[in-house]
Design a protein around this motif. Structure first.
Motif, mmCIF file in Angstrom:
data_model
loop_
_atom_site.group_PDB
_atom_site.id
_atom_site.type_symbol
_atom_site.label_atom_id
_atom_site.label_comp_id
_atom_site.label_asym_id
_atom_site.label_seq_id
_atom_site.Cartn_x
_atom_site.Cartn_y
_atom_site.Cartn_z
ATOM 1 N N THR A 1 2.313 2.088 -15.071
ATOM 2 C CA THR A 1 2.709 0.788 -14.534
ATOM 3 C C THR A 1 2.143 0.579 -13.141
ATOM 4 O O THR A 1 1.657 -0.510 -12.809
ATOM 5 N N VAL A 2 2.198 1.625 -12.310
ATOM 6 C CA VAL A 2 1.612 1.540 -10.968
ATOM 7 C C VAL A 2 0.127 1.209 -11.062
ATOM 8 O O VAL A 2 -0.395 0.363 -10.322
ATOM 9 N N LYS A 3 -0.563 1.855 -11.997
ATOM 10 C CA LYS A 3 -1.985 1.589 -12.191
ATOM 11 C C LYS A 3 -2.218 0.157 -12.651
ATOM 12 O O LYS A 3 -3.100 -0.551 -12.133
ATOM 13 N N ALA A 4 -1.428 -0.302 -13.620
ATOM 14 C CA ALA A 4 -1.594 -1.657 -14.161
ATOM 15 C C ALA A 4 -1.314 -2.720 -13.104
ATOM 16 O O ALA A 4 -1.941 -3.793 -13.105
ATOM 17 N N LEU A 5 -0.391 -2.435 -12.192
ATOM 18 C CA LEU A 5 -0.068 -3.388 -11.132
ATOM 19 C C LEU A 5 -1.148 -3.448 -10.057
ATOM 20 O O LEU A 5 -1.121 -4.333 -9.198
ATOM 21 N N GLU A 6 -2.079 -2.474 -10.112
ATOM 22 C CA GLU A 6 -3.183 -2.382 -9.152
ATOM 23 C C GLU A 6 -2.682 -2.234 -7.718
ATOM 24 O O GLU A 6 -3.297 -2.719 -6.770
ATOM 25 N N THR A 7 -1.562 -1.558 -7.574
ATOM 26 C CA THR A 7 -1.076 -1.217 -6.242
ATOM 27 C C THR A 7 -1.967 -0.113 -5.683
ATOM 28 O O THR A 7 -2.111 0.940 -6.308
ATOM 29 N N PRO A 8 -2.591 -0.312 -4.509
ATOM 30 C CA PRO A 8 -3.468 0.731 -3.953
ATOM 31 C C PRO A 8 -2.672 1.963 -3.537
ATOM 32 O O PRO A 8 -1.678 1.861 -2.806
ATOM 33 N N VAL A 9 -3.089 3.126 -4.031
ATOM 34 C CA VAL A 9 -2.378 4.380 -3.783
ATOM 35 C C VAL A 9 -3.358 5.426 -3.256
ATOM 36 O O VAL A 9 -4.423 5.641 -3.833
ATOM 37 N N TYR A 10 -2.976 6.068 -2.169
ATOM 38 C CA TYR A 10 -3.670 7.257 -1.668
ATOM 39 C C TYR A 10 -2.773 8.462 -1.945
ATOM 40 O O TYR A 10 -1.558 8.401 -1.773
ATOM 41 N N THR B 1 0.847 -1.189 0.000
ATOM 42 C CA THR B 1 0.000 0.000 0.000
ATOM 43 C C THR B 1 0.885 1.243 0.000
ATOM 44 O O THR B 1 1.961 1.243 0.606
ATOM 45 N N VAL B 2 0.410 2.302 -0.665
ATOM 46 C CA VAL B 2 1.223 3.503 -0.849
ATOM 47 C C VAL B 2 0.415 4.738 -0.484
ATOM 48 O O VAL B 2 -0.764 4.848 -0.830
ATOM 49 N N ALA B 3 1.049 5.679 0.209
ATOM 50 C CA ALA B 3 0.433 6.976 0.508
ATOM 51 C C ALA B 3 1.395 8.080 0.095
ATOM 52 O O ALA B 3 2.562 8.081 0.511
ATOM 53 N N LEU B 4 0.913 9.011 -0.734
ATOM 54 C CA LEU B 4 1.748 10.072 -1.275
ATOM 55 C C LEU B 4 1.162 11.431 -0.916
ATOM 56 O O LEU B 4 -0.037 11.657 -1.094
ATOM 57 N N ALA B 5 2.009 12.321 -0.449
ATOM 58 C CA ALA B 5 1.566 13.673 -0.091
ATOM 59 C C ALA B 5 2.340 14.693 -0.913
ATOM 60 O O ALA B 5 3.576 14.666 -0.942
ATOM 61 N N SER B 6 1.605 15.552 -1.593
ATOM 62 C CA SER B 6 2.191 16.718 -2.273
ATOM 63 C C SER B 6 3.252 16.345 -3.299
ATOM 64 O O SER B 6 4.334 16.936 -3.345
ATOM 65 N N GLY B 7 2.960 15.362 -4.137
ATOM 66 C CA GLY B 7 3.874 14.988 -5.214
ATOM 67 C C GLY B 7 3.431 15.581 -6.535
ATOM 68 O O GLY B 7 2.489 16.373 -6.601
ATOM 69 N N GLY B 8 4.096 15.178 -7.610
ATOM 70 C CA GLY B 8 3.707 15.670 -8.926
ATOM 71 C C GLY B 8 4.635 15.140 -9.997
ATOM 72 O O GLY B 8 5.734 14.652 -9.714
ATOM 73 N N GLY B 9 4.194 15.230 -11.242
ATOM 74 C CA GLY B 9 4.981 14.792 -12.387
ATOM 75 C C GLY B 9 5.205 15.930 -13.360
ATOM 76 O O GLY B 9 4.695 17.036 -13.172
#
Length: 486
Positions: free
Chosen positions: A363-372, A251-259
């Motif tokens: 890739t993260v989406k395709a792997l279905e890794t849950p991300v907040y 499981t992944v939690a991301l705060a204030s990132g960007g691309g």
């Protein structure tokens, strides 16, 4: 490791291949014919051939040794011990807090505490992430953290005098995000992701039964969110049944990132003036000459107080110069400067691309890794949007926080999401707070966030992250609707 102390001395410290690239090898083989050496001419040449099925060699053909799909084996340039920060729940304290929150007591699982890898933002250090530890400990997590390269305890002391010559935490941000050599900036990002892979792998060999190395989550803030998609894409891509559990992150939690790094840095209210000033000062144009003269003259009166901090002085000087041109109606000069920045953004993004999170989001989406993920979009009044990494960028629809969230397939929500059998990925937009609110309840004058709003945003962000990770992405708890929006 650089040999000098100037930022320019970092310019050749980017990743390199250990072999000649395959195109050069094929060309030489075709030209040399029978004279082409079939047996290794050195130990490294033999290693190149063995690791590539004979496609790569070390015959002195390729002086640049750029890492590409035609030259994919990296050269080990140095080895270093990296200090690791570890926290674990102290049960009497944690259960006392849980009782006050009307939560049931917890005990350490037989397999050990689940782990959250935490990664900090640019110009800070691993210790700043400790402000999240209380919420994670309440949910029964141990935490692990390291510094990014050239941050914190990983600064570079060239002459061993006890003072770091390159440290983005205590010195210039250019120690990490090198603008004079964008290949170095790119590989700072890639090294951060690679280091996280090393940290994740190392958890399996620490000989500590109180840590469950098979139950690992991740929290990143700012730069820690930017390098996360590359890390997660590699860690969770299937390889082999025996290897996958050593790397997987659940499981992944991301705060204030960007691309879209080049574009969002140029439009960042916090970093943009410094980067634009740095670019313009080296552009070699008429406006560059005028700007450099301005820095030596008129800028001193209002910005000189910021010296010797060149980052702050240059930011102030560029802002004053652009304002003076605007007030004087110098539209031609402003257009020329904009053209320089457009060229820089294109060139910079080309160089940075393989370190940019946008290219790993699918890739993260395709792997279905849950991300907040959370992002401060502001309230349209006094509380501005994120002033470090903009939610969106006017000059590039692919850059910013919101496009990255879209590429990862996150659903925007503003209310609690009920428990489900399968994990889900969410984006939460905050109207209150600022770029650093996940770590501090303090307000930000630059963002226009007041004390009450910043405190509320801090509390809500931390609670959302901790409960989301505790539920392994199967639940999102939103308790304060006053600080979030659709």
């Amino acid at each position: 490791t650089p040999t000098g102390k100037e930022i320019s001395d970092l310019n050749d410290t980017y990743w390199q291949g250990m072999c000649d690239n395959a195109v050069a090898v094929l060309g030489y083989k075709a030209q040399a014919g029978a004279a082409f050496p079939t047996d290794p001419i050195s130990e490294n040449d033999g290693a190149c051939a063995a690791l590539s099925g004979g496609k790569l060699r070390d015959l002195g053909l390729d002086s640049t040794r750029h890492l590409t799909k035609y030259n994919s084996i990296p050269k080990v340039q140095s080895m270093a011990d990296v200090p690791v920060q570890v926290t674990k729940p102290i049960l009497p304290i944690i259960n006392g807090v849980r009782a006050s929150l009307q939560l049931a007591p917890i005990a350490m699982p037989e397999s050990g505490w689940p782990v959250v890898i935490m990664q900090h933002g640019i110009t800070t250090n691993k210790e700043t992430m400790l402000t999240l530890t209380a919420q994670l400990s309440i949910q029964g997590f141990a935490t692990i953290a390291i510094d990014h390269p050239r941050h914190g305890e990983r600064g570079i002391d060239v002459d061993a005098d006890g003072n770091d010559d390159f440290n983005a935490t205590t010195g210039s941000v250019l120690s990490y995000m090198n603008l004079s050599s964008l290949l170095v900036a790119r590989d700072s990002l890639r090294q951060s992701s690679a280091d996280l892979l090393g940290l994740r792998l190392g958890l399996n060999f620490i000989n500590d039964t109180s840590i469950n190395s098979k139950d690992v989550s991740y929290v990143g803030h700012s730069l820690g969110s930017i390098v996360a998609p590359a890390f997660i894409a590699q860690a969770n891509s299937p390889m082999a049944e025996t290897l996958d559990p050593l790397f997987n992150v659940n499981t992944v939690a991301l705060a204030s990132g960007g691309g879209g790094i080049a574009s969002f840095l140029l439009e960042s209210p916090a970093f943009g003036p410094f980067i634009q000033g740095s670019v313009l000062s080296q552009a070699g144009t008429t406006e560059a000459t005028e700007f450099n003269a301005f820095l030596q003259g008129d800028a001193i009166s209002n910005c000189g107080v910021l010296l010797p901090n060149m980052q702050d002085f240059l930011s102030c000087g560029y802002t004053e110069y652009a304002t003076a041109l605007t007030m004087a109606g110098e539209t031609g000069k402003l257009a020329n400067i904009k053209g320089v920045m457009t060229q820089f953004a294109f060139a910079a993004q080309t160089a940075l691309d393989s370190g940019d999170p946008t290219n790993y989001a699918a890739t993260v989406k395709a792997l279905e890794t849950p991300v907040y993920m959370n992002v401060v979009v502001g309230d349209g009044a006094g509380n501005k949007s994120d002033q470090v990494i903009p939610p969106s960028v006017a000059s590039n629809p692919l850059a910013g926080s919101l496009p990255l969230a879209n590429f990862m397939g996150l659903d925007t929500v503003s209310t609690s999401q009920a428990p489900s059998a399968t994990p889900s990925s969410y984006l939460v937009k905050f109207t209150k707070g600022h770029h650093g609110s996940v770590l501090t309840p303090a307000p930000s004058e630059e963002a226009g966030s007041d004390a009450a709003g910043s405190l509320a945003a801090n509390s809500e962000m931390q609670l959302q992250i901790a409960t989301y990770l505790a539920a392994r992405g199967r639940l999102l708890l939103i308790t304060n609707s006053d600080v979030v929006t659709d």
